[in-house]
Structure formats: C-alpha cells, structure tokens
Write a protein that holds these residues in place. Structure first.
Motif, PDB file in Angstrom:
ATOM      1  N   LYS A   1       0.828  -1.215   0.000  1.00 28.87           N
ATOM      2  CA  LYS A   1       0.000   0.000   0.000  1.00 28.87           C
ATOM      3  C   LYS A   1       0.856   1.256   0.000  1.00 28.87           C
ATOM      4  O   LYS A   1       0.583   2.220  -0.707  1.00 28.87           O
TER       5      LYS A   1
ATOM      6  N   SER B   1       2.426   1.668  -3.438  1.00 26.24           N
ATOM      7  CA  SER B   1       1.456   2.134  -4.435  1.00 26.24           C
ATOM      8  C   SER B   1       1.125   3.614  -4.226  1.00 26.24           C
ATOM      9  O   SER B   1       0.947   4.365  -5.195  1.00 26.24           O
ATOM     10  N   TYR B   2       1.086   4.032  -2.954  1.00 22.62           N
ATOM     11  CA  TYR B   2       0.826   5.439  -2.668  1.00 22.62           C
ATOM     12  C   TYR B   2       1.968   6.319  -3.202  1.00 22.62           C
ATOM     13  O   TYR B   2       1.730   7.373  -3.796  1.00 22.62           O
TER      14      TYR B   2
ATOM     15  N   LYS C   1       3.991   5.638  -5.657  1.00 24.65           N
ATOM     16  CA  LYS C   1       3.941   5.633  -7.122  1.00 24.65           C
ATOM     17  C   LYS C   1       2.798   6.507  -7.639  1.00 24.65           C
ATOM     18  O   LYS C   1       2.906   7.109  -8.706  1.00 24.65           O
ATOM     19  N   LYS C   2       1.718   6.563  -6.865  1.00 22.73           N
ATOM     20  CA  LYS C   2       0.606   7.421  -7.258  1.00 22.73           C
ATOM     21  C   LYS C   2       1.008   8.887  -7.227  1.00 22.73           C
ATOM     22  O   LYS C   2       0.579   9.690  -8.048  1.00 22.73           O
ATOM     23  N   LEU C   3       1.840   9.242  -6.273  1.00 23.04           N
ATOM     24  CA  LEU C   3       2.319  10.619  -6.159  1.00 23.04           C
ATOM     25  C   LEU C   3       3.186  11.015  -7.350  1.00 23.04           C
ATOM     26  O   LEU C   3       3.311  12.204  -7.659  1.00 23.04           O
ATOM     27  N   ARG C   4       3.811  10.033  -7.987  1.00 23.84           N
ATOM     28  CA  ARG C   4       4.658  10.321  -9.148  1.00 23.84           C
ATOM     29  C   ARG C   4       3.847  10.616 -10.409  1.00 23.84           C
ATOM     30  O   ARG C   4       4.388  11.091 -11.397  1.00 23.84           O
ATOM     31  N   ASN C   5       2.580  10.321 -10.376  1.00 31.64           N
ATOM     32  CA  ASN C   5       1.724  10.498 -11.550  1.00 31.64           C
ATOM     33  C   ASN C   5       1.653  11.996 -11.918  1.00 31.64           C
ATOM     34  O   ASN C   5       1.559  12.853 -11.069  1.00 31.64           O
TER      35      ASN C   5
ATOM     36  N   ASN D   1      -0.696  13.644 -13.350  1.00 30.75           N
ATOM     37  CA  ASN D   1      -2.008  14.242 -13.102  1.00 30.75           C
ATOM     38  C   ASN D   1      -2.098  14.885 -11.717  1.00 30.75           C
ATOM     39  O   ASN D   1      -2.894  15.753 -11.468  1.00 30.75           O
ATOM     40  N   ASN D   2      -1.287  14.437 -10.807  1.00 33.02           N
ATOM     41  CA  ASN D   2      -1.304  14.990  -9.455  1.00 33.02           C
ATOM     42  C   ASN D   2      -0.593  16.333  -9.371  1.00 33.02           C
ATOM     43  O   ASN D   2      -0.746  17.053  -8.403  1.00 33.02           O
TER      44      ASN D   2
END
Length: 132
Positions: free
Chosen positions: A117, A120-121, A123-127, A129-130
C-alpha cells in the motif's frame, strides 16, 4: 555404528609413489572389496538403497571397491580402506527428512500488505495528473 567388516575381502598390490625400496618389495596398496548382494548384515531394502547411491563405485558383479595407498603400511591402509567403506555405506543409508514448509504468520502477511500500500501510494504521487 555399522560393522560388517567380516564380509569385506582384501586384495593387496604394490603401491606407487614414494617409499623407495619399500615400494618395490612390499605390497602396501590395499583394495577392499565387499559384495552388497551376498551381505547377511543388511535387509533387501537397505541393499537396494546402497546399490542406488553407490552404483558409481560398484563393478558389474555388484562389488563395492575401495582403494587405499595413503601410507607405507599395509595394516594402516587396510584400516583406512575399511573406514572409508563404512563411512560410505552409513552415508548411503542415511535418509534425509523432507522439509515441510511452514505457513506465513499473520503479522508477516500484514507487513507485506502495508508495504504494498505504501509503495502504491508513493507511485501514485509520481503520476503527472497529481501535479496540476
């Protein structure tokens, strides 16, 4: 400990290597020969196990042959050959226990899920769109 040494037959011959006149005159090399099939000491299952594990050291007649020419003494070489043979046979009869894998603990499962988790969090921050 296994002691089937009464069934072992010994052959002697002239040894090679150092020793000078002793090498030329005295038969110090010892070959220990033991017929597995004719052994009265072991059961048929043990004989099969010995044959399977020591097949590369046996001749066509089913004899286990061990050579020793380490020392200049025939008696010492006889002892060494006998010890080698006893060691090989005891190792061939050893049955290793099958490892039964243990189940994962609840805490190790929870740690792995928390790590996933967290990763994944991150990696989500690297997106991209953020960033908007």
């Amino acid at each position: 400990m296994i002691d089937f040494s009464q069934e072992i037959k010994y052959k002697t011959s002239r040894s090679s290597g150092r020793g000078g006149q002793n090498v030329n005159k005295v038969e110090t090399k010892v070959e220990a020969v033991w017929n597995v099939e004719n052994s009265l000491f072991f059961t048929s299952e043990e004989k099969i196990c010995i044959k399977n594990k020591l097949s590369n050291r046996m001749n066509k007649m089913g004899d286990l042959c061990i050579n020793s020419s380490e020392t200049r003494s025939q008696i010492e070489n006889k002892k060494i050959a006998t010890q080698k043979m006893l060691q090989l046979v005891t190792q061939s009869l050893y049955k290793s226990t099958i490892r039964k894998p243990s189940e994962r603990t609840r805490s190790s499962i929870e740690k792995r899920l928390m790590f996933k988790k967290k990763l994944s969090y991150i990696k989500k921050l690297r997106n991209k769109n953020n960033w908007e």
